[in-house]
Design an enzyme around this catalytic site. Sequence first.
Site, PDB file in Angstrom:
ATOM      1  N   CYS A 107      53.655  33.505 110.692  1.00 41.52           N
ATOM      2  CA  CYS A 107      52.936  33.403 109.463  1.00 41.52           C
ATOM      3  C   CYS A 107      53.937  32.771 108.297  1.00 41.52           C
ATOM      4  CB  CYS A 107      52.467  34.923 109.091  1.00 41.52           C
ATOM      5  SG  CYS A 107      51.487  35.260 107.510  1.00 41.52           S
ATOM      6  N   CYS A 108      55.213  33.208 108.257  1.00 42.30           N
ATOM      7  CA  CYS A 108      55.922  32.489 107.234  1.00 42.30           C
ATOM      8  C   CYS A 108      55.969  30.816 107.521  1.00 42.30           C
ATOM      9  CB  CYS A 108      57.452  33.012 107.460  1.00 42.30           C
ATOM     10  SG  CYS A 108      57.629  34.621 106.726  1.00 42.30           S
ATOM     11  N   CYS A 151      55.505  37.422  99.288  1.00 39.53           N
ATOM     12  CA  CYS A 151      54.425  37.876  99.457  1.00 39.53           C
ATOM     13  C   CYS A 151      53.952  39.410  99.365  1.00 39.53           C
ATOM     14  CB  CYS A 151      53.886  37.649 100.822  1.00 39.53           C
ATOM     15  SG  CYS A 151      53.816  35.847 101.190  1.00 39.53           S
ATOM     16  N   CYS A 190      54.393  41.856 102.094  1.00 41.73           N
ATOM     17  CA  CYS A 190      55.839  41.868 102.655  1.00 41.73           C
ATOM     18  C   CYS A 190      56.839  42.331 101.733  1.00 41.73           C
ATOM     19  CB  CYS A 190      55.998  40.695 103.534  1.00 41.73           C
ATOM     20  SG  CYS A 190      54.946  40.386 104.722  1.00 41.73           S
ATOM     21  N   CYS A 196      62.772  33.826 106.132  1.00 40.20           N
ATOM     22  CA  CYS A 196      61.384  33.304 106.262  1.00 40.20           C
ATOM     23  C   CYS A 196      61.457  31.864 106.927  1.00 40.20           C
ATOM     24  CB  CYS A 196      60.789  33.284 104.974  1.00 40.20           C
ATOM     25  SG  CYS A 196      61.554  32.353 103.766  1.00 40.20           S
TER      26      CYS A 196
HETATM   27 FE1  SF4 Z   1      53.163  36.076 105.811  1.00 40.73          FE
HETATM   28 FE2  SF4 Z   1      54.650  38.029 104.918  1.00 40.73          FE
HETATM   29 FE3  SF4 Z   1      55.684  35.697 105.434  1.00 40.73          FE
HETATM   30 FE4  SF4 Z   1      54.125  35.823 103.423  1.00 40.73          FE
HETATM   31  S1  SF4 Z   1      56.135  36.645 103.577  1.00 40.73           S
HETATM   32  S2  SF4 Z   1      54.237  34.223 104.885  1.00 40.73           S
HETATM   33  S3  SF4 Z   1      52.580  37.192 104.238  1.00 40.73           S
HETATM   34  S4  SF4 Z   1      54.819  36.983 106.946  1.00 40.73           S
END
Ligand code: SF4
Length: 242
Positions: A124-125, A207, A210, A235
């Site tokens: 996701c990151c 985010c 998170c 990340c």
């Molecule tokens: Fe995805 Fe969380 Fe990374 Fe944002 S911080 S990109 S929602 S995993």
Amino acid sequence: MSNPLIHPNITDAMRDKVAQKATSAIKLLKDAATEFQPIAFASSMGAEDMVLTDMIRRHDIAVEVFTLDTGRLPAETYDLMERSEHHYGARPVTWFPRHETVESYVRTHGINAFRDSVDLRKACCAMRKVEPLKRALAGKRAWITGMRAQQSTTRSDLPLREFDDSHGIEKFNPLADWTEREVWVYIHTHQVPYNELHEHFYPSIGCQPCTRAISPGEDIRAGRWWWENPDSKECGLHVKAG
Ligand code: SF4
């Protein structure tokens, strides 16, 4: 209750010390902008990033300011983007993730799949931050971050300047040797706009799903991906060489 950590008692000695460190940071920014063009500053709108934004705008340093909108930011961060734009009369360049990748991820794994495993969190990151960062840095000769060495165990040996192997360009961390307290002294001395969430014990804001508030005495990064081991808590935006 407001957060006393971000409202330190500001003595003359502290103000002088921060002024000296600010002079060094501004010189580093100016030298970097002279030596490397084009150069960009990646702002996630955190407290440190607002300090650097203030230095760049106040001293009209030739650095592009950009931000990554992951699509999952807290409402308070969008509010800060708007206030900052009015305050400085300038808007950062905003980069979004590729919609096809996000659609595919969510359809396959679910809307909050980043909590299911470290791999899915990193994926996701990767699509919401790392890939847009690559596009933001394409063609740049150097970039600037607001990272500080004291922020986490993964950043304890952070230099002011380093070569970023993952992007193949120079990287500057002008606040590497600043303390959290010094950041807040600068913010209050210069009336720098900041994220309302800092008032509610969010030292590190990313985010919305998170990021959580921390308790007094907890590590600064404890509120990020709190369900994971501290050593995996980056990340992918800041990859160390070696
Ligand atoms: Fe995805 Fe969380 Fe990374 Fe944002 S911080 S990109 S929602 S995993």
